[in-house]
Design an enzyme around this catalytic site. Structure first.
Site, PDB file in Angstrom:
ATOM      1  N   ARG A 159       0.852  -1.185   0.000  1.00 14.31           N
ATOM      2  CA  ARG A 159       0.000   0.000   0.000  1.00 14.31           C
ATOM      3  C   ARG A 159       0.887   1.234   0.000  1.00 14.31           C
ATOM      4  O   ARG A 159       1.994   1.227   0.547  1.00 14.31           O
ATOM      5  CB  ARG A 159      -0.911   0.019   1.222  1.00 14.31           C
ATOM      6  CG  ARG A 159      -1.794  -1.223   1.367  1.00 14.31           C
ATOM      7  CD  ARG A 159      -2.517  -1.229   2.704  1.00 14.31           C
ATOM      8  NE  ARG A 159      -3.350  -2.416   2.883  1.00 14.31           N
ATOM      9  CZ  ARG A 159      -2.933  -3.546   3.445  1.00 14.31           C
ATOM     10  NH1 ARG A 159      -1.674  -3.631   3.898  1.00 14.31           N
ATOM     11  NH2 ARG A 159      -3.744  -4.577   3.570  1.00 14.31           N
ATOM     12  N   LYS A 182      -1.253  -2.849   8.167  1.00 16.26           N
ATOM     13  CA  LYS A 182      -2.355  -2.458   9.035  1.00 16.26           C
ATOM     14  C   LYS A 182      -2.201  -3.100  10.400  1.00 16.26           C
ATOM     15  O   LYS A 182      -1.784  -4.251  10.514  1.00 16.26           O
ATOM     16  CB  LYS A 182      -3.691  -2.871   8.405  1.00 16.26           C
ATOM     17  CG  LYS A 182      -4.056  -2.066   7.158  1.00 16.26           C
ATOM     18  CD  LYS A 182      -5.424  -2.454   6.645  1.00 16.26           C
ATOM     19  CE  LYS A 182      -5.825  -1.592   5.451  1.00 16.26           C
ATOM     20  NZ  LYS A 182      -7.180  -1.948   4.949  1.00 16.26           N
ATOM     21  N   HIS A 254      -3.186   2.319  -5.647  1.00 20.71           N
ATOM     22  CA  HIS A 254      -3.762   0.982  -5.519  1.00 20.71           C
ATOM     23  C   HIS A 254      -3.789   0.248  -6.864  1.00 20.71           C
ATOM     24  O   HIS A 254      -3.868  -0.980  -6.894  1.00 20.71           O
ATOM     25  CB  HIS A 254      -5.167   1.070  -4.930  1.00 20.71           C
ATOM     26  CG  HIS A 254      -5.305   0.318  -3.641  1.00 20.71           C
ATOM     27  ND1 HIS A 254      -4.541   0.598  -2.533  1.00 20.71           N
ATOM     28  CD2 HIS A 254      -6.098  -0.720  -3.287  1.00 20.71           C
ATOM     29  CE1 HIS A 254      -4.869  -0.215  -1.552  1.00 20.71           C
ATOM     30  NE2 HIS A 254      -5.799  -1.037  -1.979  1.00 20.71           N
ATOM     31  N   ARG A 257      -0.882  -1.884  -6.907  1.00 18.82           N
ATOM     32  CA  ARG A 257      -1.096  -3.032  -6.015  1.00 18.82           C
ATOM     33  C   ARG A 257      -1.967  -4.079  -6.706  1.00 18.82           C
ATOM     34  O   ARG A 257      -1.684  -5.288  -6.644  1.00 18.82           O
ATOM     35  CB  ARG A 257      -1.758  -2.535  -4.732  1.00 18.82           C
ATOM     36  CG  ARG A 257      -2.005  -3.593  -3.654  1.00 18.82           C
ATOM     37  CD  ARG A 257      -2.386  -2.896  -2.360  1.00 18.82           C
ATOM     38  NE  ARG A 257      -3.007  -3.765  -1.370  1.00 18.82           N
ATOM     39  CZ  ARG A 257      -2.338  -4.496  -0.488  1.00 18.82           C
ATOM     40  NH1 ARG A 257      -1.017  -4.494  -0.492  1.00 18.82           N
ATOM     41  NH2 ARG A 257      -2.975  -5.239   0.406  1.00 18.82           N
ATOM     42  N   TYR A 289      -8.946 -11.255  -6.903  1.00 20.74           N
ATOM     43  CA  TYR A 289      -8.029 -11.166  -8.027  1.00 20.74           C
ATOM     44  C   TYR A 289      -8.099 -12.392  -8.923  1.00 20.74           C
ATOM     45  O   TYR A 289      -7.727 -12.334 -10.092  1.00 20.74           O
ATOM     46  CB  TYR A 289      -6.596 -10.979  -7.522  1.00 20.74           C
ATOM     47  CG  TYR A 289      -6.392  -9.673  -6.797  1.00 20.74           C
ATOM     48  CD1 TYR A 289      -6.298  -8.471  -7.499  1.00 20.74           C
ATOM     49  CD2 TYR A 289      -6.313  -9.638  -5.415  1.00 20.74           C
ATOM     50  CE1 TYR A 289      -6.127  -7.268  -6.833  1.00 20.74           C
ATOM     51  CE2 TYR A 289      -6.139  -8.444  -4.738  1.00 20.74           C
ATOM     52  CZ  TYR A 289      -6.051  -7.258  -5.451  1.00 20.74           C
ATOM     53  OH  TYR A 289      -5.892  -6.079  -4.788  1.00 20.74           O
TER      54      TYR A 289
END
Length: 309
Positions: A159, A182, A254, A257, A289
């Site tokens: 990120r 995170k 993003h 990513r 994905y």
């Protein structure tokens, strides 16, 4: 207990004990400010006075607002409200949770947009010349930094908030990068030779001069005045490179990513490996994905199989 005080207590809890990022806490604060204003307009200022009916009315009114809010925004708003009331019950501030019957809207399943490998190459070249290329020695310092930034984003799938929080020491592990994600969870991500070369060029040629302009900081990426590069500045770097590359579709941090994950899966990587690299807590998050790669397989099948059509 005053609602305003309850909100502040809850926000301190999520920031300190749960280790959420400043960005996430700020989003919670905005959502709960909307909730507090709505309750205040109805004369409710104490958490004990909040009823399930009030919570349901609030959710219904927000859902029917004009223009219609995105389902993701509604889901986040309701999550903030539920989090607050559940916290108050756990802490013994109230006896019952008035948000217990609140159900978030079902968000539409949207496939992440990924660039093609050729588009990624164009984006990287637009950010700055590759180390060792004919133009590298004459490149502007900002172009050397920007190339290193984008190379690292695509090489690791991290990120943008994780990349701008990197320290120089985090890169001192050869072909491995230490990333803090995170909840301040650390993970180790491999870094390819292209990104390593770009970062080494930035560290040798550019960062010392940038660091001399500001206060001492261990951060890897610095702005033109020597301060740590912000998320917003990194976003602008990517936007500028996308425009120079002629990429008309929306390109964000993003996007790199998404492209990282998609290209890995298309190359045969296991979804659980990609999960670890992305730092997803659940493989279910990563599996979105796989739909992208299924679409690619369908296209290949339709083109190559004699009875596909």
């Amino acid at each position: 207990m005053k609602l305003e005080r309850a909100v502040e207590t809850y926000l301190r809890h999520v920031a300190l004990e749960r280790g959420l990022s400043d960005h996430t806490v700020a989003a919670y604060r905005r959502d709960l400010a909307v909730y507090g204003e709505w309750l205040g307009a109805r004369g409710v200022t104490e958490v004990e006075a909040v009823t399930p009916e009030l919570v349901a009315d609030f959710a219904a009114e927000r859902a029917s607002a004009v223009p219609a809010p995105a389902s993701s925004s509604l889901a986040r708003l309701q999550s903030s409200v539920r989090g607050l009331h559940r916290f108050l019950v756990r802490e013994g501030r109230v006896e019952a949770d008035p948000s217990g019957r609140l159900r978030p809207p079902k968000a539409p399943r949207r496939l992440p947009k990924a660039l093609t490998i050729a588009q990624v190459d164009d984006l990287l070249d637009a950010a700055g010349p590759a180390p060792g290329s004919a133009d590298a020695s004459a490149a502007e310092p900002s172009a050397v930094r920007d190339r290193a930034l984008l190379e690292l984003l695509y090489a690791t799938g991290a990120r943008v908030s994780e990349i701008v929080q990197l320290d120089v020491d985090d890169t001192a592990h050869g072909d491995l990068l230490r990333v803090r994600g995170k909840g301040d969870k650390e993970r180790i991500v491999p870094v390819g030779s292209y990104a390593r070369a770009a970062v080494e060029a930035y560290l040798a040629r550019v960062r010392p001069a940038l660091a001399a302009k500001g206060r001492a900081t261990p951060r890897l990426f610095l702005g033109v005045r020597g301060a740590p590069l912000s998320r917003q500045s990194a976003w602008l770097v990517i936007q500028a490179a996308a425009e120079r590359a002629g990429l008309t579709s929306h390109v964000s941090p993003h996007t790199l990513r998404h492209s990282f994950a998609t290209h890995l899966l298309q190359g045969g990587a296991d979804v659980r490996v990609v999960q670890e690299l992305l730092g997803h807590a659940s493989v279910a998050t990563t599996q979105i994905y796989t739909h992208v790669t299924v679409d690619a397989l369908r296209d290949v099948y339709a083109t190559a199989h004699p009875r596909a059509r």
